[in-house]
Design a protein around this motif. Structure first.
Motif, PDB file in Angstrom:
ATOM      1  N   THR A 242     -14.707  -2.650   1.262  1.00 35.15           N
ATOM      2  CA  THR A 242     -13.332  -2.606   1.756  1.00 35.15           C
ATOM      3  C   THR A 242     -13.162  -3.506   2.979  1.00 35.15           C
ATOM      4  OG1 THR A 242     -13.793  -0.689   3.128  1.00 35.15           O
ATOM      5  CG2 THR A 242     -12.917  -0.258   0.930  1.00 35.15           C
TER       6      THR A 242
ATOM      7  N   HIS B  19     -12.187  -6.348  -5.350  1.00 33.92           N
ATOM      8  CA  HIS B  19     -10.774  -5.944  -5.432  1.00 33.92           C
ATOM      9  C   HIS B  19     -10.434  -4.757  -4.544  1.00 33.92           C
ATOM     10  CE1 HIS B  19     -12.052  -2.778  -8.213  1.00 33.92           C
ATOM     11  NE2 HIS B  19     -12.919  -3.678  -8.601  1.00 33.92           N
ATOM     12  N   ASN B  20     -11.419  -4.176  -3.911  1.00 30.40           N
ATOM     13  CA  ASN B  20     -11.101  -3.096  -2.962  1.00 30.40           C
ATOM     14  C   ASN B  20     -10.949  -3.584  -1.523  1.00 30.40           C
ATOM     15  OD1 ASN B  20     -10.931  -0.682  -4.517  1.00 30.40           O
ATOM     16  ND2 ASN B  20     -13.115  -0.968  -4.967  1.00 30.40           N
TER      17      ASN B  20
ATOM     18  N   GLN C  96      -9.892  -4.640   1.957  1.00 27.36           N
ATOM     19  CA  GLN C  96      -8.676  -4.446   2.744  1.00 27.36           C
ATOM     20  C   GLN C  96      -8.562  -5.490   3.848  1.00 27.36           C
ATOM     21  OE1 GLN C  96      -8.733  -0.412   4.050  1.00 27.36           O
ATOM     22  NE2 GLN C  96      -8.783   0.361   1.966  1.00 27.36           N
ATOM     23  N   SER C  97      -9.707  -5.892   4.369  1.00 33.32           N
ATOM     24  CA  SER C  97      -9.604  -6.950   5.366  1.00 33.32           C
ATOM     25  C   SER C  97     -10.810  -7.852   5.227  1.00 33.32           C
ATOM     26  CB  SER C  97      -9.543  -6.367   6.770  1.00 33.32           C
ATOM     27  OG  SER C  97     -10.831  -6.193   7.291  1.00 33.32           O
TER      28      SER C  97
ATOM     29  N   THR D  30      -5.566  -7.564  -3.961  1.00 27.64           N
ATOM     30  CA  THR D  30      -4.214  -7.066  -3.693  1.00 27.64           C
ATOM     31  C   THR D  30      -4.155  -5.929  -2.684  1.00 27.64           C
ATOM     32  OG1 THR D  30      -4.465  -5.728  -5.630  1.00 27.64           O
ATOM     33  CG2 THR D  30      -3.248  -7.783  -5.889  1.00 27.64           C
ATOM     34  N   LYS D  31      -5.301  -5.404  -2.290  1.00 18.62           N
ATOM     35  CA  LYS D  31      -5.248  -4.341  -1.286  1.00 18.62           C
ATOM     36  C   LYS D  31      -5.445  -4.887   0.130  1.00 18.62           C
ATOM     37  CE  LYS D  31      -7.055  -0.926  -4.484  1.00 18.62           C
ATOM     38  NZ  LYS D  31      -8.293  -0.237  -4.901  1.00 18.62           N
ATOM     39  N   THR D  32      -5.642  -6.188   0.219  1.00 20.57           N
ATOM     40  CA  THR D  32      -5.987  -6.769   1.518  1.00 20.57           C
ATOM     41  C   THR D  32      -4.777  -6.842   2.442  1.00 20.57           C
ATOM     42  OG1 THR D  32      -7.580  -8.104   0.365  1.00 20.57           O
ATOM     43  CG2 THR D  32      -7.062  -8.775   2.592  1.00 20.57           C
ATOM     44  N   TYR D  33      -4.935  -6.379   3.647  1.00 25.27           N
ATOM     45  CA  TYR D  33      -3.832  -6.500   4.592  1.00 25.27           C
ATOM     46  C   TYR D  33      -4.104  -7.563   5.639  1.00 25.27           C
ATOM     47  CZ  TYR D  33      -6.756  -3.637   7.562  1.00 25.27           C
ATOM     48  OH  TYR D  33      -7.813  -3.184   8.285  1.00 25.27           O
TER      49      TYR D  33
ATOM     50  N   SER E 272       0.075  -6.661   0.055  1.00 23.14           N
ATOM     51  CA  SER E 272      -0.216  -5.744   1.159  1.00 23.14           C
ATOM     52  C   SER E 272      -0.427  -6.479   2.479  1.00 23.14           C
ATOM     53  CB  SER E 272      -1.486  -4.941   0.862  1.00 23.14           C
ATOM     54  OG  SER E 272      -1.369  -4.273  -0.353  1.00 23.14           O
TER      55      SER E 272
END
Ligand code: NAG
Ligand code: NAG
Ligand code: NAG
Ligand code: NAG
Ligand code: NAG
Ligand code: NAG
Ligand code: NAG
Length: 918
Positions: free
Chosen positions: A169, A190-191, A193-194, A214-217, A239
């Protein structure tokens, strides 16, 4: 039990936590081979390994499971492991799920054995001295969720096998020496986040597979060598809140798909080779707060859709090839604080709508081809500090409403076609320090009201059609060091300038001035060139031309005349090139085109006589000097013995090199410096109110520092530090933030000073190694007591400490340990605040106090990792403050602390006022 508790007193608090966590596990029989692995690692000192009968599960930072197997090693910051990372035989620790060794002074390479840890979920090795490559076998760490190797010296390329870590993540490889391209396999994570790959030497193009994440902020690829276009697939990353691609070599245009990123708050693309137009789809980015496209090759018109970005606070489109006019819709941007459109090919008039951007503090429109007159609506911009309109084709006269801009410090209108007379209202601009109207068509007389601008340091009205006399009131301007009135039609006699008889720069030539040259001016300028009436009868009766320029016999002085682009944006580049060009023994710099004379400094301090010394800092003494023109400056001089020491010399040169690049409202201004074997000194602006420490200690001054001033102090400090840490080209850490090094001017605004210990946060982290701890006792981050590795999180800690001190009125002292451990007795926030000030009644102030204290508590985390970055702190201050969910007097410190625990790990960069979700 009691023995254990006694022991916890002698080890640092954060370790004591882990320690106590493992008490239960310690009852179980320990695993002998694991014990011997830990024993032979060399990571625990003999005082732990031999002098205690305790089993390894009870050692600081070790956690075991019920069967006595080691599941976690968490030696962050408070523990100096040092030594070589590969000394640990990881294959004998099969249950390890947590390995965190932040800031522990580790050297060596990442051993292959680590790949056997198939249960590992968290691997944190940031801020060490690890070298070598990231081994491809990391793919065997199939349970891994967080991988942080940032701030090391890892080289080589990113192994494609990394893509197999599908549970990841958080991935942070920033601030290393990685090269090569990003493997497309990263798209399999794909998990995520950063992820941060910033400040490496990565190249190639950005793989379109990134669009899978697509979960990356947050994506940070800044400060690398990426080429090619921004992939269209970036639009799939809905995101995203922060996209950092600045300082690369990206080309092509911004894909319209960027418009899909509805949650984006920061888009940073400056310093690339992007071209084409700003896509209309940008209007969909309704959350955008900062948009920086500076220094690219955009060559279209600014789309009116930019006016839809209602939250925009910063818009920097400078140094492109933008054409067309300023869209009226920009006037809708009520939150805009910083607007820079300078150095483009923009034209047309400056729209009246500009007057609607009432939050503007910085307005840079110089070096375009704007025409028409300056709209009166400019008078609504009451927060404006900097108004740069020079080098355009503006005509008409200056509107009287200019007098409403009572916060203005810099008004630059030179090289335009302005005419009419200079409005008297200019005399209202009490804070003005630089006024440059050179090369326009102004006529009429010089208004005597200019003589009321007591902060004026620089006045250039040259090359206009001004008539009448030089107003005697100019003599009142004690700070004026640069006065240029040449090439006008001024008449009358030459004022004696008794107060400023030694202006550094005075040019009155090419006028019709008559009569005798006052004696004091003759004395002041022995090299003055007087040219008689006959020679220049057509234009002038007496020509007085003086520029002080004192060459030393053995030293060459080079003065750099700095243009506006230097001040506004190009600080880094222009100084750098000037320095390399002119790197003689001696160099002096001014922040505007004034000059300083070496001799003045020597005279003013009687060759650095001790009676002018006002303090001794990190590596030199500080002197106060009043220059002959009345200007007071502070001088920091390297001691003789230090000047001989190459390492001090290097750090002095570094400070000069880097401070000249720093231009921030809340960082002390470097006016100049002398760099010569016999004398090394720096010239700073002098701060009337002295240090924050002195102001807080004095009961009278402390009350003058009311809540709103204190809130401003903390916020200004935060913005300055954020600028230092995250200004991408050369991030820098201060290393000695404390109330003594925050100076206040006469308006009680804060300036970060004393860069004696500052250093670059370099890839070459040898510069992060220091022989002894620097900083001020009571402000030093706890990890530094055990490690010698510095990074920006140490500044964050010191900032937290100083912010608390500002709120509390005195240094936290031992209260810190109470605050951060258990809050056995929870303290109500209002009881903790400086009792010398009244209870804060204003809503906006109490919200700010709540935000400051909750951020400061997060900054004081013993572990550097969860501390917010200064960028996050600064952004939190800029964000809109939510109303408090509870009355102010019901808020306690524990509530503020507990609402702020997840900074990086939790993945949220958003900060609320701490209590809004209750
Ligand atoms: C990684 O896993 C593979 C297959 O499971 C194994 O063959 C290899 O030895 C492992 N590598 C390391 C360094 O443990
Ligand atoms: C994108 O992610 C999916 C799973 O979500 C995966 O099947 C696919 O291979 C990934 N594509 C790339 C290019 O990595
Ligand atoms: C960046 O890439 C260029 C070629 O694209 C190369 O010449 C240069 O050395 C690279 N710079 C760095 C710092 O890697
Ligand atoms: C991005 O989304 C588009 C559809 O909007 C899809 O066609 C494309 O394959 C996606 N790209 C990636 C890299 O996932
Ligand atoms: C955008 O932000 C909102 C509010 O924070 C959140 O509810 C939403 O899930 C976010 N959208 C995406 C795609 O992450
Ligand atoms: C911008 O202006 C410069 C100088 O006026 C000119 O040389 C250049 O061609 C212009 N560029 C564009 C794209 O208009
Ligand atoms: C300027 O200030 C005056 C008096 O404060 C006010 O009446 C006027 O509306 C202001 N004008 C502008 C353009 O701000």
């Amino acid at each position: 039990m009691s023995m254990i508790c006694n022991m916890s007193l002698v080890i640092p608090i954060a370790i004591a936590f882990a320690f106590c966590n493992s008490i239960l596990a310690a009852r179980a029989p320990s695993n002998q081979s694991e014990a011997s692995v830990l024993l032979h690692s060399g990571w625990w000192p003999p005082s732990v390994t031999s002098n205690t009968p305790l089993p390894h599960c009870t050692w600081p930072g070790v956690s075991c499971d019920a069967s006595g197997s080691v599941v976690g090693i968490h030696l962050t910051t408070d523990y100096h492991i040092g030594g070589n990372f590969s000394n640990m035989n990881f294959s004998l620790l099969p249950s390890l799920t947590f390995l965190q060794l932040f800031h522990t002074g580790l050297t060596g390479e990442i051993p292959l054995q680590i790949c056997t840890l198939s249960r590992l979920t968290n691997l944190g090795l940031s801020n060490n001295f690890l070298t070598g490559e990231l081994p491809p076998c990391v793919q065997n760490l199939t349970s891994l969720q967080a991988l942080d190797i940032s701030h090391n010296q890892i080289s080589g390329s990113i192994p494609p096998e990394l893509g197999n870590l599908e549970r990841l993540t958080n991935l942070d490889l920033g601030f290393n020496a990685l090269s090569g391209a990003i493997p497309p396999t990263v798209g399999r994570l794909h998990n995520l986040q950063s992820f941060r790959f910033n400040s490496n030497q990565l190249g190639g193009s950005i793989p379109l597979e990134l669009g899978n994440l697509t979960k990356t902020y947050e994506i940070d690829l800044s400060c690398n060598n990426f080429t090619g276009p921004i992939p269209l697939s970036i639009g799939n990353l809905t995101s995203l809140t922060h996209l950092f691609l600045q300082e690369n070599k990206l080309g092509g245009s911004i894909p319209p798909e960027v418009g899909n990123l509805a949650n984006l708050t920061g888009l940073y693309l400056q310093g690339n080779k992007l071209n084409g137009c700003i896509p209309l789809e940008i209007s969909n980015l309704r959350s955008l707060v900062r948009l920086n496209l500076q220094e690219n090759r955009f060559d279209c018109a600014i789309p009116s859709e930019v006016g839809d970005l209602k939250n925009l606070n910063l818009l920097d489109l400078s140094s492109n090839y933008l054409v067309g006019t300023i869209p009226l819709e920009l006037g809708n941007l009520k939150n805009m604080n910083y607007l820079d459109l300078s150095c483009n090919n923009l034209t047309g008039p400056i729209p009246l709508a500009i007057g609607k951007m009432t939050s503007l503090t910085y307005l840079y429109l110089q070096e375009n081809t704007f025409v028409g007159s300056l709209p009166r609506e400019i008078g609504y911009l009451r927060s404006l500090n900097y108004l740069f309109l020079q080098e355009n084709k503006l005509g008409g006269s200056i509107p009287l409403e200019i007098g409403n801009l009572t916060s203005l410090t810099h008004l630059l209108l030179y090289e335009n076609k302005l005419n009419g007379s200079i409005p008297l209202e200019i005399g209202n601009l009490e804070t003005l320090s630089v006024l440059n109207l050179r090369e326009n068509g102004f006529d009429g007389a010089i208004p005597s009201e200019i003589g009321e601008l007591e902060n004026l340091e620089f006045l250039d009205l040259s090359s206009n059609n001004l008539v009448g006399i030089i107003p005697l009131d100019l003599e009142n301007l004690t700070r004026l060091s640069h006065l240029d009135l040449h090439n006008n039609s001024l008449s009358g006699s030459i004022p004696s300038f008794t107060n400023n008889s030694l202006l550094d720069h005075l040019n009155l030539s090419y006028n019709h001035l008559r009569g005798p040259i006052p004696d004091n001016l003759r004395v002041a300028f022995p090299d003055t060139a007087f040219i008689g009436n006959e020679a220049h009868r057509r234009r002038s009766s007496v020509i007085l031309y003086t520029t002080i320029f004192v060459p030393l016999a053995t030293v060459c002085i080079s003065c750099i005349v700095l243009g506006s682009c230097f001040i506004s944006r190009n600080a880094t580049k222009s100084t750098q090139s000037e320095i390399t060009k002119k790197n003689g023994d001696f160099l002096s710099i001014w922040n505007y085109d004034g000059r300083i004379a070496y001799k003045d400094i020597i005279n003013a301090t009687e060759d650095f006589d001790v009676k002018y010394c006002i303090g001794t800092g990190g590596y030199g003494s500080v002197y106060k000097a009043q220059l002959p023109n009345g200007k007071v400056v502070a001088l920091k001089k390297l001691h003789h013995f230090e000047a001989e020491d190459p390492s001090f010399k290097k750090s002095f040169r570094n400070e000069v090199k880097h401070l000249t690049k720093i231009r921030h409202r809340s960082i002390i201004k470097l006016h100049g410096f002398c760099q010569h074997r016999q004398c090394m000194f720096l010239i700073y602006e002098y701060m009337e109110r002295g240090s924050l420490f002195h102001n807080l200690r004095d009961d009278v001054k402390a009350v003058e520092l009311d809540w709103s001033k204190r809130v401003d102090l903390v916020q200004d400090m935060a913005h300055a530090l954020s600028y230092m840490h995250h200004d991408c080209t050369r991030p820098m850490i201060h290393q000695d933030i404390c109330s003594n090094n925050i100076l206040l001017n006469n308006k009680m605004q804060a300036f970060v000073s004393d860069f004696g210990n500052a250093r670059l946060l370099d890839l070459d982290s040898s510069s992060n190694l220091t022989a002894n701890i620097v900083g001020t006792y009571g402000y030093i981050a706890p990890e530094l007591v055990y490690t010698m590795a510095f990074n920006e999180k140490c500044d964050v800690y010191s900032f937290g400490m100083t912010a608390m001190e500002i709120m509390m009125g005195k240094h936290l002292g031992d209260v810190i340990s109470l605050l951060l451990t258990s809050f056995k007795e929870d303290i109500m926030l209002y009881k903790f605040l400086d009792p010398r000030l009244p209870f804060p009644r204003q809503n906006s102030v109490s919200r700010s106090i709540v935000l400051i204290v909750s951020l400061a508590l997060a900054c004081l985390s013993a572990n550097p990792k969860p501390r917010p970055t200064m960028k996050q702190v600064s952004e939190a201050f800029l964000a809109q403050k939510l109303p408090l969910a509870k009355p102010f007097h019901e808020i306690s410190l524990a509530q503020l602390r507990d609402n702020n625990v997840s900074w990086l790990e939790g993945g949220s960069t958003e900060v609320s006022s701490g209590l809004s979700d209750e």
